[in-house]
Design an enzyme around this catalytic site. Structure first.
Site, PDB file in Angstrom:
ATOM      1  N   SER A 268       0.612 -10.423   2.747  1.00 21.61           N
ATOM      2  CA  SER A 268       0.405  -9.044   3.192  1.00 21.61           C
ATOM      3  C   SER A 268      -0.066  -8.072   2.111  1.00 21.61           C
ATOM      4  O   SER A 268      -0.419  -6.943   2.432  1.00 21.61           O
ATOM      5  CB  SER A 268       1.689  -8.492   3.824  1.00 21.61           C
ATOM      6  OG  SER A 268       2.724  -8.399   2.871  1.00 21.61           O
ATOM      7  N   LYS A 313       8.195  -1.185   5.552  1.00 27.46           N
ATOM      8  CA  LYS A 313       7.269  -0.894   4.456  1.00 27.46           C
ATOM      9  C   LYS A 313       6.958   0.601   4.380  1.00 27.46           C
ATOM     10  O   LYS A 313       6.764   1.138   3.285  1.00 27.46           O
ATOM     11  CB  LYS A 313       5.992  -1.714   4.624  1.00 27.46           C
ATOM     12  CG  LYS A 313       6.250  -3.203   4.393  1.00 27.46           C
ATOM     13  CD  LYS A 313       4.999  -4.051   4.516  1.00 27.46           C
ATOM     14  CE  LYS A 313       5.329  -5.499   4.193  1.00 27.46           C
ATOM     15  NZ  LYS A 313       4.153  -6.372   4.259  1.00 27.46           N
TER      16      LYS A 313
END
Length: 374
Positions: A268, A313
């Protein structure tokens, strides 16, 4: 010396009350007995709640790391064979802490703690870790995904600065039950399918998928530097023909780029790596000194893909001091309604969009940037 237990009738009753029951001073009342049993049951249940692992994982916000800076005292990105330029600000990649999975356990108390924390999510373990995998296999796969992500990020950045990048489609792994497992080897480079040259992994999948399951397909390979042609039998998978292999990409780069991401795994961080490599290879600081965080996978064509744990996140970026966040367009439905105060989210779908967004933020003209709500 011990005293034998008293039996009913050991002692005479009060005067004039022959044969009546006598209260034993050592005997607990029914209410006290129930309370005592309940007490020990609570202790046993409490012990079990700590000892027994449950089939869930808990996702929590993780730390952020500046791809333009250092990690454990070492520069995160180093380049040899080309001029590099000073950078400023931050291009932070974000992470998620996952509790649970193979080799670890999630208890009732962990679930209760996560339930009262808005930034944490509880999900079924099998959504992240297939049944039967070990913690070592999980670590190996995560590390492999990180390596692939770094290579594709470097490829995208080098193409963006005008460098030539050569791509080779290789067989990364052969399934044990593949129909032609004895004919194909991990590391084989695929150069053609049915006599037609291919240039990317999607081309291989499309050419193989054009067959009916059970038919054979001619794979033109390069093995140990020599050309080989294999007639590989196909099988059905999700309604289409497949050979039973996992594809990978091996790149030839004109310059040497190394990325030191520490023990972080997964794909990611690819988008943020590509921006950092590009910034390092181009004059002038891309960020203009701004602190920008983000996430998203990236492939060699520069397409930004969705990731897991976007909510965590966002919180991690905010807690780490970022004011801006680059979010994959395919994650926007999870972003809306979960953006921490003070953090502005920009929607991106390609490397070019990500780079343009960073340049706009640096030039203080962010009003036109796309968000997840417009």
């Amino acid at each position: 010396m011990t005293t034998p237990p008293h039996q009913q009738g050991d002692h005479p009753g009060p005067a004039g009350a022959t044969g009546s029951a006598v209260t034993d001073p050592y005997r607990l009342s029914r209410k006290s007995t129930v309370s005592l049993v309940g007490f020990f049951l609570a202790i046993a249940l409490g012990a079990l709640s700590v000892m027994v692992g449950l089939p869930y994982v808990i996702m929590k916000p993780g730390p952020i790391t500046n791809t333009l800076g250092k990690l454990s005292g070492k520069q995160l990105i180093t380049v040899s064979g080309a001029p590099t330029y000073p950078t400023q600000g931050a291009l932070d990649f974000t992470t998620v802490r996952i509790s649970g999975g193979p080799g670890y356990k999630v208890t009732v108390w962990d679930l209760l703690s996560a339930a009262i924390r808005p930034s944490e999510d509880v999900v079924d373990e099998e959504l992240y870790f297939p049944k039967g995998v070990t913690d070592k296999q999980v670590e190996e796969q995560s590390a492999a995904e990180m390596i692939d992500s770094q290579q594709e990020a470097v490829a995208v950045a080098l193409k963006a600065v005008g460098q030539k990048v050569t791509e080779h489609i290789v067989i990364a792994q052969v399934a044990k039950d593949a129909p032609s497992a004895s004919l194909i080897k991990a590391g084989d480079e695929i150069v053609s399918v049915d006599g037609k040259a291919i240039s990317d992994s999607s081309g291989v999948r499309d050419a193989v998928g054009a067959h009916k399951p059970g038919e054979s397909v001619a794979l033109g390979l390069v093995r140990d530097g020599k050309p080989v042609t294999v007639e590989a039998k196909t099988r059905a998978a999700e309604g289409r023909a497949t050979v039973g292999v996992f594809l990978g990409v091996r790149f030839e780069f004109p310059i040497d780029v190394k990325i030191n991401a520490g023990d972080v795994g997964g794909p990611s961080a690819g988008t943020m790596f590509s921006l950092a490599v590009y910034d390092t290879l181009t004059p002038g600081p891309l960020t203009g000194g701004q602190k920008i965080a983000g996430t998203g996978t990236i492939n060699a064509k520069g397409q930004v893909g969705p990731i897991g744990g976007i909510r965590q996140k966002l919180v991690g970026a905010h807690d780490g001091g970022a004011k801006w966040f680059l979010a994959p367009a395919d994650n926007c439905d999870e972003v809306v309604g979960h953006v921490p105060d003070g953090l502005r989210v920009v929607r991106i779908a390609t490397f070019e969009e990500a780079r343009s967004a960073v340049e706009a933020i640096a030039d203080k003209r962010p009003d036109s940037l796309p968000t997840c709500t417009r």
